[in-house]
Write a protein that holds these residues in place. Sequence first.
Motif, PDB file in Angstrom:
ATOM      1  N   ARG A 120      13.622  -0.745  -1.124  1.00  0.00           N
ATOM      2  CA  ARG A 120      14.597  -0.192  -0.436  1.00  0.00           C
ATOM      3  C   ARG A 120      14.723   1.155  -0.647  1.00  0.00           C
ATOM      4  NH1 ARG A 120      18.574  -3.044  -2.358  1.00  0.00           N
ATOM      5  NH2 ARG A 120      17.920  -4.754  -1.475  1.00  0.00           N
ATOM      6  N   GLU A 121      14.407   1.712  -2.010  1.00  0.00           N
ATOM      7  CA  GLU A 121      14.716   3.065  -2.478  1.00  0.00           C
ATOM      8  C   GLU A 121      13.498   4.035  -1.826  1.00  0.00           C
ATOM      9  OE1 GLU A 121      15.343   5.182  -6.872  1.00  0.00           O
ATOM     10  OE2 GLU A 121      13.757   3.687  -6.446  1.00  0.00           O
ATOM     11  N   ARG A 122      12.330   3.310  -1.513  1.00  0.00           N
ATOM     12  CA  ARG A 122      11.360   3.990  -0.863  1.00  0.00           C
ATOM     13  C   ARG A 122      11.346   3.811   0.803  1.00  0.00           C
ATOM     14  NH1 ARG A 122      11.185   5.852  -5.296  1.00  0.00           N
ATOM     15  NH2 ARG A 122       9.380   6.319  -6.568  1.00  0.00           N
ATOM     16  N   GLY A 123      12.524   3.222   1.351  1.00  0.00           N
ATOM     17  CA  GLY A 123      12.685   3.313   2.562  1.00  0.00           C
ATOM     18  C   GLY A 123      12.152   1.939   3.182  1.00  0.00           C
ATOM     19  N   VAL A 124      11.606   1.096   2.592  1.00  0.00           N
ATOM     20  CA  VAL A 124      11.106  -0.080   3.202  1.00  0.00           C
ATOM     21  C   VAL A 124      12.164  -1.231   3.092  1.00  0.00           C
ATOM     22  CG1 VAL A 124       9.250  -1.849   2.854  1.00  0.00           C
ATOM     23  CG2 VAL A 124       8.908   0.516   2.326  1.00  0.00           C
ATOM     24  N   GLU A 125      12.820  -1.785   4.180  1.00  0.00           N
ATOM     25  CA  GLU A 125      13.718  -2.652   4.250  1.00  0.00           C
ATOM     26  C   GLU A 125      13.352  -3.849   4.960  1.00  0.00           C
ATOM     27  OE1 GLU A 125      17.454  -1.553   4.913  1.00  0.00           O
ATOM     28  OE2 GLU A 125      17.455   0.479   3.818  1.00  0.00           O
ATOM     29  N   LYS A 126      12.405  -3.760   6.086  1.00  0.00           N
ATOM     30  CA  LYS A 126      11.902  -4.810   6.850  1.00  0.00           C
ATOM     31  C   LYS A 126      10.465  -4.620   7.332  1.00  0.00           C
ATOM     32  CE  LYS A 126      15.143  -7.878   7.583  1.00  0.00           C
ATOM     33  NZ  LYS A 126      15.039  -9.280   7.190  1.00  0.00           N
ATOM     34  N   VAL A 127       9.516  -5.580   7.426  1.00  0.00           N
ATOM     35  CA  VAL A 127       8.220  -5.397   7.674  1.00  0.00           C
ATOM     36  C   VAL A 127       7.939  -6.677   8.585  1.00  0.00           C
ATOM     37  CG1 VAL A 127       7.316  -3.994   5.814  1.00  0.00           C
ATOM     38  CG2 VAL A 127       7.347  -6.475   5.408  1.00  0.00           C
ATOM     39  N   GLU A 128       6.978  -6.375   9.561  1.00  0.00           N
ATOM     40  CA  GLU A 128       6.522  -7.441  10.168  1.00  0.00           C
ATOM     41  C   GLU A 128       5.460  -8.301   9.770  1.00  0.00           C
ATOM     42  OE1 GLU A 128       3.427  -4.596  13.135  1.00  0.00           O
ATOM     43  OE2 GLU A 128       5.436  -4.962  13.601  1.00  0.00           O
ATOM     44  N   ARG A 129       4.488  -7.753   8.650  1.00  0.00           N
ATOM     45  CA  ARG A 129       3.290  -8.223   8.042  1.00  0.00           C
ATOM     46  C   ARG A 129       3.303  -7.937   6.641  1.00  0.00           C
ATOM     47  NH1 ARG A 129      -1.547  -7.209   9.008  1.00  0.00           N
ATOM     48  NH2 ARG A 129      -1.240  -5.207  10.283  1.00  0.00           N
ATOM     49  N   ALA A 130       2.600  -8.464   5.669  1.00  0.00           N
ATOM     50  CA  ALA A 130       2.506  -7.943   4.402  1.00  0.00           C
ATOM     51  C   ALA A 130       1.451  -8.589   3.736  1.00  0.00           C
ATOM     52  CB  ALA A 130       3.759  -8.305   3.507  1.00  0.00           C
ATOM     53  N   ALA A 131       0.573  -8.247   2.817  1.00  0.00           N
ATOM     54  CA  ALA A 131      -0.165  -8.591   1.941  1.00  0.00           C
ATOM     55  C   ALA A 131       0.006  -8.654   0.565  1.00  0.00           C
ATOM     56  CB  ALA A 131      -1.763  -7.811   2.280  1.00  0.00           C
ATOM     57  N   VAL A 132      -0.497  -9.653  -0.222  1.00  0.00           N
ATOM     58  CA  VAL A 132      -0.380  -9.511  -1.604  1.00  0.00           C
ATOM     59  C   VAL A 132      -1.748  -9.877  -2.333  1.00  0.00           C
ATOM     60  CG1 VAL A 132       0.558 -10.999  -3.733  1.00  0.00           C
ATOM     61  CG2 VAL A 132       1.893 -10.929  -1.586  1.00  0.00           C
ATOM     62  N   LEU A 133      -1.997  -8.708  -3.434  1.00  0.00           N
ATOM     63  CA  LEU A 133      -3.312  -8.724  -4.088  1.00  0.00           C
ATOM     64  C   LEU A 133      -2.924  -9.505  -5.278  1.00  0.00           C
ATOM     65  CD1 LEU A 133      -4.521  -5.460  -3.232  1.00  0.00           C
ATOM     66  CD2 LEU A 133      -4.983  -7.337  -1.966  1.00  0.00           C
ATOM     67  N   GLY A 134      -3.628 -10.751  -5.322  1.00  0.00           N
ATOM     68  CA  GLY A 134      -3.583 -11.624  -6.598  1.00  0.00           C
ATOM     69  C   GLY A 134      -2.655 -12.859  -6.426  1.00  0.00           C
ATOM     70  N   ALA A 135      -2.570 -13.751  -7.614  1.00  0.00           N
ATOM     71  CA  ALA A 135      -1.713 -14.906  -7.622  1.00  0.00           C
ATOM     72  C   ALA A 135      -1.103 -14.862  -9.029  1.00  0.00           C
ATOM     73  CB  ALA A 135      -2.487 -15.956  -7.344  1.00  0.00           C
ATOM     74  N   GLY A 136      -0.658 -16.174  -9.263  1.00  0.00           N
ATOM     75  CA  GLY A 136       0.394 -16.120 -10.467  1.00  0.00           C
ATOM     76  C   GLY A 136       1.715 -15.705 -10.386  1.00  0.00           C
ATOM     77  N   ALA A 137       2.363 -15.636 -11.527  1.00  0.00           N
ATOM     78  CA  ALA A 137       3.838 -15.458 -11.872  1.00  0.00           C
ATOM     79  C   ALA A 137       4.438 -14.083 -11.014  1.00  0.00           C
ATOM     80  CB  ALA A 137       4.717 -15.334 -13.120  1.00  0.00           C
ATOM     81  N   THR A 138       3.880 -13.045 -11.183  1.00  0.00           N
ATOM     82  CA  THR A 138       4.339 -11.946 -10.375  1.00  0.00           C
ATOM     83  C   THR A 138       4.190 -12.047  -8.757  1.00  0.00           C
ATOM     84  OG1 THR A 138       3.633 -10.496 -12.169  1.00  0.00           O
ATOM     85  CG2 THR A 138       4.059  -9.342 -10.385  1.00  0.00           C
ATOM     86  N   ALA A 139       3.005 -12.597  -8.411  1.00  0.00           N
ATOM     87  CA  ALA A 139       2.664 -12.840  -7.034  1.00  0.00           C
ATOM     88  C   ALA A 139       3.981 -13.736  -6.441  1.00  0.00           C
ATOM     89  CB  ALA A 139       1.296 -13.394  -6.629  1.00  0.00           C
ATOM     90  N   SER A 140       4.282 -14.597  -7.268  1.00  0.00           N
ATOM     91  CA  SER A 140       5.177 -15.767  -6.618  1.00  0.00           C
ATOM     92  C   SER A 140       6.435 -15.013  -6.287  1.00  0.00           C
ATOM     93  CB  SER A 140       5.184 -16.906  -7.362  1.00  0.00           C
ATOM     94  OG  SER A 140       5.906 -16.601  -8.885  1.00  0.00           O
ATOM     95  N   SER A 141       6.973 -13.980  -7.346  1.00  0.00           N
ATOM     96  CA  SER A 141       7.980 -13.192  -7.418  1.00  0.00           C
ATOM     97  C   SER A 141       7.840 -12.236  -6.076  1.00  0.00           C
ATOM     98  CB  SER A 141       8.294 -12.739  -8.347  1.00  0.00           C
ATOM     99  OG  SER A 141       8.501 -13.175  -9.661  1.00  0.00           O
ATOM    100  N   ALA A 142       6.821 -11.879  -5.712  1.00  0.00           N
ATOM    101  CA  ALA A 142       6.644 -10.906  -4.733  1.00  0.00           C
ATOM    102  C   ALA A 142       6.851 -11.726  -3.100  1.00  0.00           C
ATOM    103  CB  ALA A 142       5.163 -10.334  -4.511  1.00  0.00           C
TER     104      ALA A 142
END
Length: 280
Positions: A120-142
């Motif tokens: 939000r601080e960088r101006g991102v509040e809504k997106v139509e698509r997203a990608a996550v690189l990796g898996a694990g605990a941080t990825a699940s939080s993402a």
Amino acid sequence: MTAVQKAEGRRAAVLGSPIAHSLSPVLHRAAYEALGLTGWTYDRFEVDEAALPGFLGDLPEGDWAGLSLTMPLKRAVIPLLDEISETAASVEAVNTVIFTEDGRRIGDNTDIPGILAALRERGVEKVERAAVLGAGATASSALAALSRICTGRITAYVRSEARAAEMRQWGERLAVDVATADWADAARAFSAPLVIATTPAGTTDALAASVPDLPGTLFDVLYEPWPTRLAAAWSAQGGNVVSGLDLLVHQAVLQVERMTGRAPAPLAAMRAAGEQALGT
């Protein structure tokens, strides 16, 4: 006045293994100084999963306000707590423990709202698509954070079918549309308006050459070394970059507020302390 404000001074700390690299003491101590909490201390302790029950059991009641937890303790701590928040339960990960006046241990997760606050601080509040690189605990939080701001599909790029299955399961649990793809195709992630890199240092270096002109937003959860090769290439191509320090500071702000009962926590002072410690 909250329970934690009644005491002249309280203790807090970060636990994990390894822990020597943690910036949490720098951030929390800066907050205490800015808030005028002269009697408060924040330390770090090397604690693994086997040692965690004994460490918690030996804490003097009434002295401690809270704990920050890093790997490998975020899931190991859950059976040792009296209660966990819905946010922590959604990803089965606790990074914050609050000790109440009556001796209860309450687990929470500030990583998820920290991700959202940093974006939000960088101006991102809504997106139509997203990608996550990796898996694990941080990825699940993402994924949990994206479930609140992404209106379409999230694609996770992973190295094994086991990891792919895990990410799809998290998607089902969090009620988000998660597709998985092989890590060999990770450069395709860069067409998404938001890319969250959750991998260890060096993992994404080879992808730096594939950053397109005018990419969207990259959230790279690393903060040391910084910038990563991918983040540097992203900035050079005119893209918006959110750093791991942004995440670390925002989640620490929430921890400070919950441990001390004082809000708002001093975001600017905490970020400045982190930047000084990193030499950035």
